[in-house]
Write a protein that holds these residues in place. Structure first.
Motif, PDB file in Angstrom:
ATOM      1  N   ARG A  14       0.895  -1.099  -0.073  1.00  0.00           N
ATOM      2  CA  ARG A  14       0.090  -0.054  -0.145  1.00  0.00           C
ATOM      3  C   ARG A  14       0.680   1.319  -0.117  1.00  0.00           C
ATOM      4  NH1 ARG A  14      -2.855  -2.998   3.994  1.00  0.00           N
ATOM      5  NH2 ARG A  14      -2.062  -1.579   5.446  1.00  0.00           N
ATOM      6  N   PHE A  15       1.862   1.106   0.777  1.00  0.00           N
ATOM      7  CA  PHE A  15       2.831   2.417   0.956  1.00  0.00           C
ATOM      8  C   PHE A  15       3.497   2.561  -0.586  1.00  0.00           C
ATOM      9  CE2 PHE A  15       7.530   3.446   1.021  1.00  0.00           C
ATOM     10  CZ  PHE A  15       7.230   4.762   1.425  1.00  0.00           C
ATOM     11  N   VAL A  16       3.973   1.563  -1.217  1.00  0.00           N
ATOM     12  CA  VAL A  16       4.477   1.813  -2.498  1.00  0.00           C
ATOM     13  C   VAL A  16       3.714   2.175  -3.513  1.00  0.00           C
ATOM     14  CG1 VAL A  16       5.380   0.377  -4.615  1.00  0.00           C
ATOM     15  CG2 VAL A  16       6.337  -0.241  -2.126  1.00  0.00           C
ATOM     16  N   GLU A  17       2.410   1.672  -3.521  1.00  0.00           N
ATOM     17  CA  GLU A  17       1.507   2.305  -4.438  1.00  0.00           C
ATOM     18  C   GLU A  17       0.977   3.953  -4.229  1.00  0.00           C
ATOM     19  OE1 GLU A  17       0.834   0.864  -7.377  1.00  0.00           O
ATOM     20  OE2 GLU A  17       2.081  -0.775  -6.564  1.00  0.00           O
ATOM     21  N   ARG A  18       1.019   4.009  -2.836  1.00  0.00           N
ATOM     22  CA  ARG A  18       0.351   5.377  -2.380  1.00  0.00           C
ATOM     23  C   ARG A  18       1.542   6.363  -2.978  1.00  0.00           C
ATOM     24  NH1 ARG A  18      -0.048   8.268   3.045  1.00  0.00           N
ATOM     25  NH2 ARG A  18      -1.220   9.911   2.551  1.00  0.00           N
ATOM     26  N   SER A  20       3.856   5.948  -5.245  1.00  0.00           N
ATOM     27  CA  SER A  20       4.256   5.999  -6.324  1.00  0.00           C
ATOM     28  C   SER A  20       3.136   6.880  -7.194  1.00  0.00           C
ATOM     29  CB  SER A  20       4.074   4.655  -7.021  1.00  0.00           C
ATOM     30  OG  SER A  20       5.096   3.995  -6.361  1.00  0.00           O
ATOM     31  N   ARG A  21       1.707   6.727  -6.666  1.00  0.00           N
ATOM     32  CA  ARG A  21       0.922   7.785  -7.304  1.00  0.00           C
ATOM     33  C   ARG A  21       1.258   8.987  -7.065  1.00  0.00           C
ATOM     34  NH1 ARG A  21      -2.465   3.578  -5.517  1.00  0.00           N
ATOM     35  NH2 ARG A  21      -2.972   5.010  -3.609  1.00  0.00           N
ATOM     36  N   PHE A  22       1.596   9.140  -5.854  1.00  0.00           N
ATOM     37  CA  PHE A  22       1.789  10.789  -5.543  1.00  0.00           C
ATOM     38  C   PHE A  22       3.307  11.227  -6.386  1.00  0.00           C
ATOM     39  CE2 PHE A  22       4.525  13.946  -3.152  1.00  0.00           C
ATOM     40  CZ  PHE A  22       3.835  14.679  -2.987  1.00  0.00           C
ATOM     41  N   LEU A  23       4.075  10.692  -6.580  1.00  0.00           N
ATOM     42  CA  LEU A  23       5.187  10.948  -7.221  1.00  0.00           C
ATOM     43  C   LEU A  23       4.849  10.964  -8.875  1.00  0.00           C
ATOM     44  CD1 LEU A  23       7.946   8.931  -6.073  1.00  0.00           C
ATOM     45  CD2 LEU A  23       7.578  11.407  -5.883  1.00  0.00           C
ATOM     46  N   ALA A  24       3.603  10.133  -9.436  1.00  0.00           N
ATOM     47  CA  ALA A  24       3.314  10.288 -10.695  1.00  0.00           C
ATOM     48  C   ALA A  24       2.373  11.285 -10.816  1.00  0.00           C
ATOM     49  CB  ALA A  24       2.496   8.944 -10.891  1.00  0.00           C
ATOM     50  N   ASP A  25       1.601  11.946  -9.721  1.00  0.00           N
ATOM     51  CA  ASP A  25       0.877  13.096  -9.893  1.00  0.00           C
ATOM     52  C   ASP A  25       1.630  14.339 -10.122  1.00  0.00           C
ATOM     53  OD1 ASP A  25      -1.426  11.638  -9.790  1.00  0.00           O
ATOM     54  OD2 ASP A  25      -2.037  12.199  -7.540  1.00  0.00           O
ATOM     55  N   PRO A  30       5.161   6.707 -14.070  1.00  0.00           N
ATOM     56  CA  PRO A  30       4.377   5.921 -12.881  1.00  0.00           C
ATOM     57  C   PRO A  30       5.443   4.738 -12.791  1.00  0.00           C
ATOM     58  CG  PRO A  30       2.613   6.602 -14.473  1.00  0.00           C
ATOM     59  CD  PRO A  30       4.104   7.355 -15.094  1.00  0.00           C
ATOM     60  N   MET A  31       5.900   3.908 -13.798  1.00  0.00           N
ATOM     61  CA  MET A  31       6.396   2.663 -13.698  1.00  0.00           C
ATOM     62  C   MET A  31       8.059   3.050 -12.739  1.00  0.00           C
ATOM     63  SD  MET A  31       6.577  -0.365 -13.317  1.00  0.00           S
ATOM     64  CE  MET A  31       5.121  -0.800 -14.273  1.00  0.00           C
ATOM     65  N   ALA A  32       8.689   4.248 -13.253  1.00  0.00           N
ATOM     66  CA  ALA A  32       9.686   4.598 -12.764  1.00  0.00           C
ATOM     67  C   ALA A  32       9.429   4.950 -11.026  1.00  0.00           C
ATOM     68  CB  ALA A  32      10.500   5.831 -13.210  1.00  0.00           C
ATOM     69  N   ALA A  33       8.406   5.482 -10.738  1.00  0.00           N
ATOM     70  CA  ALA A  33       7.881   5.827  -9.327  1.00  0.00           C
ATOM     71  C   ALA A  33       7.957   4.414  -8.610  1.00  0.00           C
ATOM     72  CB  ALA A  33       6.640   6.668  -9.508  1.00  0.00           C
ATOM     73  N   ARG A  34       7.323   3.445  -9.292  1.00  0.00           N
ATOM     74  CA  ARG A  34       6.760   2.247  -8.597  1.00  0.00           C
ATOM     75  C   ARG A  34       8.224   1.573  -8.255  1.00  0.00           C
ATOM     76  NH1 ARG A  34       2.622  -1.335 -11.289  1.00  0.00           N
ATOM     77  NH2 ARG A  34       2.438  -1.879  -9.137  1.00  0.00           N
ATOM     78  N   VAL A  35       9.036   1.570  -9.396  1.00  0.00           N
ATOM     79  CA  VAL A  35      10.504   0.838  -9.218  1.00  0.00           C
ATOM     80  C   VAL A  35      11.431   1.603  -8.066  1.00  0.00           C
ATOM     81  CG1 VAL A  35      12.510   0.520 -10.364  1.00  0.00           C
ATOM     82  CG2 VAL A  35      10.447  -0.181 -11.537  1.00  0.00           C
ATOM     83  N   LEU A  36      11.201   2.846  -7.938  1.00  0.00           N
ATOM     84  CA  LEU A  36      11.952   3.782  -6.937  1.00  0.00           C
ATOM     85  C   LEU A  36      11.449   3.334  -5.681  1.00  0.00           C
ATOM     86  CD1 LEU A  36      13.781   6.052  -6.244  1.00  0.00           C
ATOM     87  CD2 LEU A  36      12.112   7.491  -6.418  1.00  0.00           C
ATOM     88  N   VAL A  37      10.286   3.440  -5.400  1.00  0.00           N
ATOM     89  CA  VAL A  37       9.925   3.111  -3.975  1.00  0.00           C
ATOM     90  C   VAL A  37      10.048   1.791  -3.659  1.00  0.00           C
ATOM     91  CG1 VAL A  37       7.831   3.415  -2.837  1.00  0.00           C
ATOM     92  CG2 VAL A  37       8.100   5.235  -4.341  1.00  0.00           C
ATOM     93  N   GLU A  54       7.937  -9.218  -9.767  1.00  0.00           N
ATOM     94  CA  GLU A  54       7.195 -10.044  -8.878  1.00  0.00           C
ATOM     95  C   GLU A  54       6.628  -9.042  -7.887  1.00  0.00           C
ATOM     96  OE1 GLU A  54       7.913 -13.297  -5.531  1.00  0.00           O
ATOM     97  OE2 GLU A  54       9.244 -13.295  -7.178  1.00  0.00           O
ATOM     98  N   ARG A  55       7.260  -7.997  -7.145  1.00  0.00           N
ATOM     99  CA  ARG A  55       6.732  -7.251  -6.182  1.00  0.00           C
ATOM    100  C   ARG A  55       5.881  -6.451  -6.740  1.00  0.00           C
ATOM    101  NH1 ARG A  55      12.000  -6.360  -2.229  1.00  0.00           N
ATOM    102  NH2 ARG A  55      12.638  -8.596  -2.298  1.00  0.00           N
ATOM    103  N   LEU A  56       5.711  -6.097  -7.803  1.00  0.00           N
ATOM    104  CA  LEU A  56       4.832  -4.991  -8.345  1.00  0.00           C
ATOM    105  C   LEU A  56       3.872  -5.690  -9.275  1.00  0.00           C
ATOM    106  CD1 LEU A  56       7.616  -2.185  -9.599  1.00  0.00           C
ATOM    107  CD2 LEU A  56       5.858  -2.183  -7.630  1.00  0.00           C
ATOM    108  N   GLY A  57       3.970  -6.888  -9.397  1.00  0.00           N
ATOM    109  CA  GLY A  57       2.938  -7.648 -10.275  1.00  0.00           C
ATOM    110  C   GLY A  57       2.857  -7.337 -11.611  1.00  0.00           C
ATOM    111  N   VAL A  58       3.963  -7.178 -12.296  1.00  0.00           N
ATOM    112  CA  VAL A  58       4.092  -6.644 -13.477  1.00  0.00           C
ATOM    113  C   VAL A  58       5.048  -7.624 -14.352  1.00  0.00           C
ATOM    114  CG1 VAL A  58       3.574  -4.283 -13.279  1.00  0.00           C
ATOM    115  CG2 VAL A  58       5.723  -4.883 -13.442  1.00  0.00           C
ATOM    116  N   SER A  59       5.209  -7.623 -15.742  1.00  0.00           N
ATOM    117  CA  SER A  59       6.301  -8.619 -16.373  1.00  0.00           C
ATOM    118  C   SER A  59       7.513  -7.733 -16.063  1.00  0.00           C
ATOM    119  CB  SER A  59       5.862  -8.601 -17.927  1.00  0.00           C
ATOM    120  OG  SER A  59       6.339  -7.289 -18.626  1.00  0.00           O
TER     121      SER A  59
END
Length: 161
Positions: A14-18, A20-25, A30-37, A54-59
């Motif tokens: 939840r923290f990573v997604e929250r 990441s969304r903040f940084l994307a806003d 978005p993917m760079a934000a998710r990787v960074l966090v 695996e941690r982000l649920g993407v390829s």
């Protein structure tokens, strides 16, 4: 009690997604934000693209653009895994400082461009000229103060400047 802290993996997700969304806003890809966090939240010092995926649920392929962006910013390093075709990705020490300091050349470029624009707009006395002068002065201030801020920040953390 001196018990060991318990990691809440669902809370971490939840923290990573929250964040990441903040940084994307704020304009971060978005993917760079998710990787960074995800790298920030990892207990491991470095992760592979497969680990990140695996941690982000993407390829793993989805990770490459985000990692490339972070490497371009100077926030993430790629290190080969000996005896493997895989790479490990890790945050540079003081990654946030590195991003801010590498952008200091950008501040000077902006100052120079604002000065050119001021000439074209008829100077600071015009409304548009006043707006550009404010921006120019702000970035000139940042360019001058950034090295001093780094010294203060490092001193506050007990590190030599």
């Amino acid at each position: 009690m001196g018990g060991r802290a318990v990691r809440d993996e669902e809370g971490v997700r939840r923290f990573v997604e929250r964040v990441s969304r903040f940084l994307a806003d704020w304009g971060f890809p978005p993917m760079a934000a998710r990787v960074l966090v995800t790298l920030m939240a990892a207990e491991e010092r470095a992760l592979t693209a497969a680990d990140l995926a695996e941690r982000l649920g993407v390829s793993p392929a989805a990770i490459s653009g985000g990692v490339r962006y972070l490497m371009h910013l100077g926030m993430v390093a790629r290190e080969p895994v000996p005896g493997s075709r895989r790479d490990l990705y890790r945050l540079y020490d003081e990654a946030w400082w590195e991003v801010a300091s590498t952008k200091s050349g950008l501040y000077k470029d902006l100052v120079d461009m604002m000065n050119e624009g001021l000439d074209a707009l008829g100077g600071e006395e015009t409304h548009a000229g006043h707006t550009l002068a404010e921006m120019r002065d702000y970035f000139a201030f940042l360019e001058k103060e950034l090295p001093l801020l780094r010294d203060k920040w490092r001193a506050s953390r007990g590190r030599a400047t």
